[in-house]
Design an enzyme around this catalytic site. Sequence first.
Site, mmCIF file in Angstrom:
data_model
loop_
_atom_site.group_PDB
_atom_site.id
_atom_site.type_symbol
_atom_site.label_atom_id
_atom_site.label_comp_id
_atom_site.label_asym_id
_atom_site.label_seq_id
_atom_site.Cartn_x
_atom_site.Cartn_y
_atom_site.Cartn_z
ATOM 1 N NE ARG A 167 0.527 10.719 9.990
ATOM 2 C CZ ARG A 167 -0.067 9.722 9.336
ATOM 3 N NH1 ARG A 167 -1.192 9.241 9.780
ATOM 4 N NH2 ARG A 167 0.461 9.245 8.220
ATOM 5 C CG ASP A 220 3.305 1.671 9.314
ATOM 6 O OD1 ASP A 220 3.504 1.887 8.109
ATOM 7 O OD2 ASP A 220 2.959 2.552 10.118
ATOM 8 N NE ARG A 247 -7.519 4.592 4.912
ATOM 9 C CZ ARG A 247 -7.239 5.828 5.318
ATOM 10 N NH1 ARG A 247 -7.774 6.302 6.411
ATOM 11 N NH2 ARG A 247 -6.422 6.586 4.632
ATOM 12 C CB CYS A 281 -5.231 10.572 10.967
ATOM 13 S SG CYS A 281 -3.682 9.840 11.458
ATOM 14 C CE LYS A 332 -1.668 1.706 3.998
ATOM 15 N NZ LYS A 332 -1.376 3.113 4.249
ATOM 16 C CG ASN A 333 2.302 2.741 3.517
ATOM 17 O OD1 ASN A 333 1.138 3.071 3.250
ATOM 18 N ND2 ASN A 333 2.705 2.510 4.742
HETATM 19 C C1 EPZ Z 1 4.182 7.120 6.166
HETATM 20 O O1 EPZ Z 1 3.421 8.173 6.754
HETATM 21 C C2 EPZ Z 1 3.253 5.927 6.082
HETATM 22 N N1 EPZ Z 1 2.110 6.236 5.220
HETATM 23 C C3 EPZ Z 1 2.768 5.540 7.476
HETATM 24 O O2 EPZ Z 1 1.994 4.351 7.341
HETATM 25 C C4 EPZ Z 1 3.984 5.233 8.346
HETATM 26 O O3 EPZ Z 1 3.537 4.958 9.665
HETATM 27 C C5 EPZ Z 1 4.938 6.437 8.357
HETATM 28 O O4 EPZ Z 1 5.298 6.778 7.001
HETATM 29 C C6 EPZ Z 1 6.213 6.152 9.128
HETATM 30 O O5 EPZ Z 1 6.859 5.039 8.587
HETATM 31 C C7 EPZ Z 1 2.271 6.164 3.874
HETATM 32 O O6 EPZ Z 1 3.335 5.857 3.366
HETATM 33 C C8 EPZ Z 1 1.052 6.459 3.034
HETATM 34 P P1 EPZ Z 1 6.318 10.466 8.271
HETATM 35 P P2 EPZ Z 1 4.021 9.682 6.775
HETATM 36 O O7 EPZ Z 1 6.246 11.708 7.482
HETATM 37 O O8 EPZ Z 1 4.775 9.915 5.546
HETATM 38 C C9 EPZ Z 1 6.339 13.809 11.631
HETATM 39 C C10 EPZ Z 1 0.176 2.954 7.690
HETATM 40 O O9 EPZ Z 1 -0.278 2.439 8.718
HETATM 41 N N2 EPZ Z 1 6.248 14.770 10.510
HETATM 42 O O10 EPZ Z 1 7.505 9.564 8.116
HETATM 43 O O11 EPZ Z 1 2.903 10.590 7.127
HETATM 44 C C11 EPZ Z 1 5.082 12.967 11.774
HETATM 45 O O12 EPZ Z 1 4.107 13.649 12.555
HETATM 46 C C12 EPZ Z 1 0.602 4.398 7.698
HETATM 47 O O13 EPZ Z 1 0.362 2.334 6.591
HETATM 48 C C13 EPZ Z 1 6.376 16.138 10.778
HETATM 49 O O14 EPZ Z 1 6.557 16.557 11.929
HETATM 50 O O15 EPZ Z 1 5.010 9.582 8.022
HETATM 51 C C14 EPZ Z 1 5.593 11.741 12.462
HETATM 52 O O16 EPZ Z 1 5.692 11.995 13.847
HETATM 53 C C15 EPZ Z 1 0.332 5.070 9.037
HETATM 54 N N3 EPZ Z 1 6.294 17.010 9.742
HETATM 55 C C16 EPZ Z 1 7.000 11.570 11.888
HETATM 56 O O17 EPZ Z 1 7.357 12.850 11.334
HETATM 57 C C17 EPZ Z 1 6.103 16.591 8.447
HETATM 58 O O18 EPZ Z 1 6.049 17.434 7.539
HETATM 59 C C18 EPZ Z 1 7.110 10.536 10.786
HETATM 60 O O19 EPZ Z 1 6.117 10.850 9.820
HETATM 61 C C19 EPZ Z 1 5.969 15.207 8.201
HETATM 62 C C20 EPZ Z 1 6.060 14.308 9.238
#
Ligand code: EPZ
Length: 427
Positions: free
Chosen positions: A128, A313, A405, A123, A22-23
């Site tokens: 996020r 995850d 999803r 969410c 998915k990701n």
């Molecule tokens: C991706 O989300 C995945 N989703 C998530 O999978 C996964 O948990 C996550 O990466 C971490 O591996 C998809 O790929 C569609 P991040 P993403 O940006 O990109 C903070 C699932 O269950 N952050 O790596 O949103 C954020 O709040 C989903 O399949 C900022 O502060 O994750 C978090 O604490 C859930 N500012 C951390 O970084 C930003 O601009 C990591 O988030 C972006 C992120």
Amino acid sequence: MDRIIIRGGNRLSGRLPVSGAKNAALTLMPCALLTDEPVTLRNLPRLADVDGFGHLLNQLGASTAIEGTRPEEFGRVMTIRTGRLTSTEAPYDIVRKMRASILVLGPILARAGEARVSLPGGCAIGNRPIDLHLKALEAIGAQIELAAGYVKASAPGGRLSGGRYRFPVVSVGATENVVMAAVTAKGSSIIENAAREPEIVDLCNLLVAMGARIAGIGTETLEIEGVDRLHGATYAVMPDRIEAGSYACAAAITGGTLDLVGVKADDMRATIDALVEAGVVVTEQKDGLRIAGPDRLGPLTLSTAPYPGFATDMQAQFMAMLCMADGASVLTETIFENRYMHVPELARMGADILVQGRTAVVKGVSKLVGAPVMATDLRASMSLIIAGLVADGETSVARVYHLDRGYERLEEKLQAVGADIERVSDG
Ligand code: EPZ
């Protein structure tokens, strides 16, 4: 609304096909916006989020043709053609339902020189933010304005310049957005402290197949030389390491043996290491992994981290599995601030879990008891399914749209390996 009913106690056994990730799918699909030529994605998982992303691409002017796969086959072939963009806007009503929609920001900006994308909002697992997406895009030449809940981005002169950006913290989505925007920039870009998840490697591999010039793929420093245009490509989505890890936990908790077909061991080393430490026998085979659960699992101390660390995850699924371990486990969630929504639901089934801040102590119990429970987010709902597979009696999981999803035909896959599981509709 659908519910999933599980009657626990069966040991899982057999071969389980792992679907496309998915990701990975959600970052490969927007790449098709970067070219006017067709991009064909194979092994695309049949998931609600993939369908939702397809509708978003249609709104932007792309066609999405699903090609010849029989309904009983897993995965699909989709050809995406973006002859031209008919819109450069991703509206709130779409983005709020699927946060990954933010991944069209970089590609639209790169293709059209401007983009207007709704802020995704939070969410269940956290607020996020997308500040890192915006800072990275600014570093390669974007002008960003926030107004009325939308991001308004533009590229002076219609084309991004390229540049250098070092992420203060690792962000998967922000790395994906800036890479997709940088590949057709005027100049070169260097992205430091980039996410290294296998899904990022998959993204870079597709972009290279489309004619992009990227060095350092799989490392924390990506060097991108902008090219004038990209061409179409045909590419197979990588297998889903999180789906595979989830079913590995299901095999482990039931003391069963599953052959996970199609997954690559190298994509999930941290998960494999944790399973082995808990007493699970993991055998690498030419077509995937064999998972053999022990009679009694051992406790673990785990802390989530960016790849190659233990995946956030996988946290909820391991927590469910460790409810049955012989001793106390300590889990620490370092990535998201609210990723323990599954705890009160597991407690309804008799789990003994104490959460303090980012840390959860899971004391193994001798049994879990089936109960009506509620899914709250994607991976939390999978943890309830895993618990239900071993619980005495019947577990009824409501709001299974969360599951749809991220898990392709979950109950079919589990039925095929011996689970007593069915989906019922509440109308
Ligand atoms: C991706 O989300 C995945 N989703 C998530 O999978 C996964 O948990 C996550 O990466 C971490 O591996 C998809 O790929 C569609 P991040 P993403 O940006 O990109 C903070 C699932 O269950 N952050 O790596 O949103 C954020 O709040 C989903 O399949 C900022 O502060 O994750 C978090 O604490 C859930 N500012 C951390 O970084 C930003 O601009 C990591 O988030 C972006 C992120």
